[in-house]
Write an enzyme that holds these catalytic residues in place. Sequence first.
Site, PDB file in Angstrom:
ATOM      1  N   ALA A   1       0.830  -1.209   0.000  1.00  0.00           N
ATOM      2  CA  ALA A   1       0.000   0.000   0.000  1.00  0.00           C
ATOM      3  C   ALA A   1       0.865   1.260   0.000  1.00  0.00           C
ATOM      4  O   ALA A   1       1.777   1.392  -0.803  1.00  0.00           O
ATOM      5  CB  ALA A   1      -0.984  -0.040   1.161  1.00  0.00           C
ATOM      6  N   SER A   2       0.611   2.178   0.937  1.00  0.00           N
ATOM      7  CA  SER A   2       1.207   3.517   0.846  1.00  0.00           C
ATOM      8  C   SER A   2       2.692   3.596   1.171  1.00  0.00           C
ATOM      9  O   SER A   2       3.287   4.672   1.002  1.00  0.00           O
ATOM     10  CB  SER A   2       0.441   4.498   1.737  1.00  0.00           C
ATOM     11  OG  SER A   2      -0.775   4.859   1.125  1.00  0.00           O
ATOM     12  N   ILE A   3       3.318   2.517   1.611  1.00  0.00           N
ATOM     13  CA  ILE A   3       4.778   2.607   1.708  1.00  0.00           C
ATOM     14  C   ILE A   3       5.412   2.388   0.324  1.00  0.00           C
ATOM     15  O   ILE A   3       6.625   2.334   0.186  1.00  0.00           O
ATOM     16  CB  ILE A   3       5.383   1.700   2.799  1.00  0.00           C
ATOM     17  CG1 ILE A   3       5.132   0.216   2.549  1.00  0.00           C
ATOM     18  CG2 ILE A   3       4.842   2.099   4.159  1.00  0.00           C
ATOM     19  CD1 ILE A   3       5.906  -0.680   3.535  1.00  0.00           C
TER      20      ILE A   3
ATOM     21  N   LYS B   1       4.771   4.935  -1.645  1.00  0.00           N
ATOM     22  CA  LYS B   1       4.986   6.354  -1.939  1.00  0.00           C
ATOM     23  C   LYS B   1       6.456   6.782  -1.841  1.00  0.00           C
ATOM     24  O   LYS B   1       6.943   7.512  -2.727  1.00  0.00           O
ATOM     25  CB  LYS B   1       4.116   7.219  -1.023  1.00  0.00           C
ATOM     26  CG  LYS B   1       2.621   7.156  -1.345  1.00  0.00           C
ATOM     27  CD  LYS B   1       1.807   7.983  -0.374  1.00  0.00           C
ATOM     28  CE  LYS B   1       0.355   8.102  -0.802  1.00  0.00           C
ATOM     29  NZ  LYS B   1      -0.387   6.817  -0.697  1.00  0.00           N
TER      30      LYS B   1
END
Length: 390
Positions: free
Chosen positions: A55-57, A59
């Site tokens: 997921a957002s890691i 980014k």
Amino acid sequence: MTRLQEFVDGPVADGRLAGAVALIATTDGDREVAVAGRQAFGGAPMTRDSVFRIASITKPITAAATMALVDRGVLELDAEVRRWLPELADPPVLRRPDGPLDDTEPIERPITVRDLLGFGGGHGFIADFGAPVMAALFGELLQGPPAPAQVPPPAEWLRRLARIPLVHQPGRGWTYNTGADILGVLLSRATEQPLDRVFAELLFEPLGMTDTDFTTPRGGAARMTSLYRGSTLVDGPDGQWSHPPAFPSGAGGLVSTAADWCAFGLMLLNGGRYRGRSVLTEESVRLMTSPQHVAEPGNMFLQDQAWGFGGSVDIVTPEPWNVVGRYGWIGGTGTAGYIYPGAGTVAVWLGQRELQGPDDSDLIGDFLGDVADRVAARHGSQPTRPRSSE
């Protein structure tokens, strides 16, 4: 039993998680890995090289790939993104972030690469989830929990995005998430390559991140974990990540392992070098991991911290897990990846349960609180206490 092992054993024993992997490593060569449970409820045992939807890691990885292209002269931080994304050449801007989508004003200046990296471009989440712009982001762009099988290809995705006004003028605010997805499209167009190849050439191959991709890595199907919402299965090993997505999400689309994300973190800690090879310049790492936007008080996403490029930067310590200078982020699938530059430490937590509220985030918070204690011990200062022991 080590304290790290206790952190992964606890939520598995009480049924909150099917399994988890936690890793703490230092630039001195120390590494501790704890593994517990199974890759799915009733499934194969979890291993240290099990594959998770991170997921957002994702980014920070997208930001690093962008900075690698800046280092190579392919991009410039203050270049206008309309050069590669003409769909975003002249977007309207909402007069009020929570206002109707037709109440807009003209854009005052073009969006830049720097704006996208720092989430200052104007596209993205605001705190009012009932606002019309949020309905458009979730409905039109499917901005929410990663769902790679449902998001349209980049050209169609950008066409839809162009119909959604900016929440604020470029450079005059901070909005979450969407900027990283826009960056992913920009990187692909700027290099004339699919985003998976861009990431592979710039980062994954030099860092040996052989298990990180937008789809289940080759030979990794037997190591792919399942994703849950509570105890309900959301995605299994043969689910949405089992084939390449139409839209590779730079905001949250990758799968990876603890060791792979650790290699990425160690590269950042070493000023952009990994095993004698230069991946980023020191200046690019400095920009990524330095405050670029300081959150307004009470910001629900940053929680009074700052944002660098691709991740948050701790500037105050309101919680036991905060450490000034810490850089990284948390993923909505129950993951976390952080570096602690002052202590030369990387911390990775990989779970498989979507974060739905404080009870879920505490699973990660307790682990990160323990990392903060270790960092304090390395500095010879007074350790903090994990939230669970308050």
